[in-house]
Design an enzyme around this catalytic site. Structure first.
Site, PDB file in Angstrom:
ATOM      1  N   SER A   1       0.800  -1.232   0.000  1.00 38.87           N
ATOM      2  CA  SER A   1       0.000   0.000   0.000  1.00 38.87           C
ATOM      3  C   SER A   1       0.826   1.274   0.000  1.00 38.87           C
ATOM      4  O   SER A   1       0.268   2.375  -0.101  1.00 38.87           O
ATOM      5  CB  SER A   1      -0.952   0.017   1.202  1.00 38.87           C
ATOM      6  OG  SER A   1      -2.067  -0.812   0.942  1.00 38.87           O
TER       7      SER A   1
ATOM      8  N   SER B   1      -5.772   3.528   4.730  1.00 33.20           N
ATOM      9  CA  SER B   1      -5.267   2.778   3.578  1.00 33.20           C
ATOM     10  C   SER B   1      -6.370   1.991   2.876  1.00 33.20           C
ATOM     11  O   SER B   1      -6.162   0.860   2.434  1.00 33.20           O
ATOM     12  CB  SER B   1      -4.143   1.827   4.018  1.00 33.20           C
ATOM     13  OG  SER B   1      -3.422   1.353   2.895  1.00 33.20           O
TER      14      SER B   1
ATOM     15  N   LYS C   1       0.092   3.761  -2.646  1.00 38.13           N
ATOM     16  CA  LYS C   1      -0.911   4.824  -2.562  1.00 38.13           C
ATOM     17  C   LYS C   1      -0.294   6.218  -2.450  1.00 38.13           C
ATOM     18  O   LYS C   1      -1.005   7.213  -2.612  1.00 38.13           O
ATOM     19  CB  LYS C   1      -1.845   4.562  -1.377  1.00 38.13           C
ATOM     20  CG  LYS C   1      -2.726   3.334  -1.529  1.00 38.13           C
ATOM     21  CD  LYS C   1      -3.723   3.227  -0.386  1.00 38.13           C
ATOM     22  CE  LYS C   1      -4.647   2.034  -0.544  1.00 38.13           C
ATOM     23  NZ  LYS C   1      -4.013   0.751  -0.184  1.00 38.13           N
TER      24      LYS C   1
END
Length: 384
Positions: A63, A123, A66
């Protein structure tokens, strides 16, 4: 033929090793011990690397991906293409993302602001996917934007296959600790992102959905400003941890730790070392020390160079008073002169190493004298 082919392969391998070793020498080694595949400590305002471990090794980012998604959304807001108050309708694909999520339902509507909260704090993969679709029109188009932006930033180790970092079905969704630091630095240039990355807890849907920051350092590390965690079985535990103290902004990237505790303790150790050993100094010159430049054949005889930019350098603590200045300024310059034309430079040296350079520029344009101008000047001089 086999011998020749084998010789060629050997040479190629040797050149590859030399290239890797050369790249490794360009970046400073680790000053602290961490349990991770790779790591980088970067100073945000200058981009200087203060320590590194396998900085260009290609790894799964989970993640941490991101960060690029948040960058593109933030840039779209700053460019006026979208607004925080815009309403986004969740697609069927967004509602099926899985992993960390806020359980968006198909057709559910949320503002860009709320989806940013969910993406940066918790997230949430579904929120990130919905934002990508809204910015680019489709997930495919958004991923292309991510890869195009990565190229623009010089992220040569990176390929994105999705906007969230989910890697169960991807084969080539990769980056490096160095590239993560690069995109983190770019995201930090947008002050608004701190409205999300520094939040420990928040809620959505009128308090029904709780958001808790996946980055524990936000709550427990002095000066923490973000930025993003990531965890999958392929990637291990990753984090891009950012913090600021006394004007010094640091980015500690840890990729591929065996546990969440390892990534946070590793990031903390790098940040602690950076703040303990470095400071950020503004490179300045006393204007009184800058001499005028003679203008040859111009409408005016002299021009006073000016400094039109601010520059900073990362300095080891205790060495601030050892900085020396080396000016390089033209004595004469021929007209015409353009506004902001560079007339000279001042280099800042620390122990025989250049740590920065500032341009000395013309504050105004100076036209070249024409024949009628010379004639007027000559006649004027006769009348005196």
């Amino acid at each position: 033929m086999k011998k020749i082919t084998g010789l060629i392969l050997t040479v190629v391998l040797m050149l590859s090793v030399i290239s890797v070793n050369a790249n490794a020498k360009e970046l400073p080694d680790m000053k602290v011990e961490i349990n991770a595949k790779s790591a980088v400590l970067m100073e945000a305002s200058t981009g200087e690397i203060l320590m590194s471990k396998n900085a260009h090794e290609k790894v799964y980012p989970a993640s941490v991906t991101k960060i690029m998604s948040l960058l593109l959304v933030t840039e779209a807001i700053d460019q006026g293409k979208i607004a925080l108050t815009d309403t986004v309708t969740a697609s069927a694909e967004a509602s099926k993302m899985g992993g960390s999520q806020i359980w968006l339902k198909q057709g559910e509507q949320m503002t860009v602001d709320d989806l940013l909260k969910a993406t940066a704090i918790a997230s949430a993969n579904d929120a990130c996917f919905a934002l990508g679709e809204y910015v680019a029109g489709s997930d495919t188009a958004f991923v292309k934007m991510m890869n195009d932006r990565a190229k623009e930033l010089g992220m040569n180790d990176t390929v994105f296959e999705n906007c969230s970092g989910l890697d169960d079905t991807v084969q080539n969704h990769i980056t490096s600790a160095y590239d993560v630091a690069v995109m983190s630095r770019e995201l930090l240039k947008h002050e608004r992102i701190r409205n999300y990355t520094t939040v420990w807890m928040d809620t959505l849907r009128g308090g029904e959905t709780q958001l808790v920051n996946t980055n524990k350092l936000i709550r427990f590390y002095k000066g923490a400003t973000g930025l993003k965690t990531g965890t999958t079985s392929k990637a291990g535990c990753c984090v891009s941890a950012t913090a600021e103290r006394d004007g010094l902004s640091l980015i500690a990237v840890v990729m591929g730790s065996e546990s969440s505790n390892d990534r946070f303790s590793g990031a903390r150790a790098m940040l602690d070392w950076g703040f303990a050993n470095y400071s950020l100094a503004e490179l300045s010159v006393d204007p009184a020390l800058i001499t005028d430049v003679n203008v040859i054949g111009g409408e005016q005889d002299k021009i006073s160079p000016q400094i039109t930019e601010k520059k900073f350098a990362v300095i080891e603590k205790g060495k601030e008073d050892k900085i020396t200045l080396v000016p390089d300024l033209a004595i004469d310059v021929e007209a015409p002169i353009e506004k902001n034309q560079v007339l000279g430079t001042v280099s800042f040296m620390l122990e025989d190493k250049e740590i920065g350079k500032i341009n000395l520029c013309s504050p105004e344009a100076v036209k070249k004298l024409t024949f009628p101008d010379y004639l007027v000047r000559f006649l004027t001089s006769l009348c005196r």
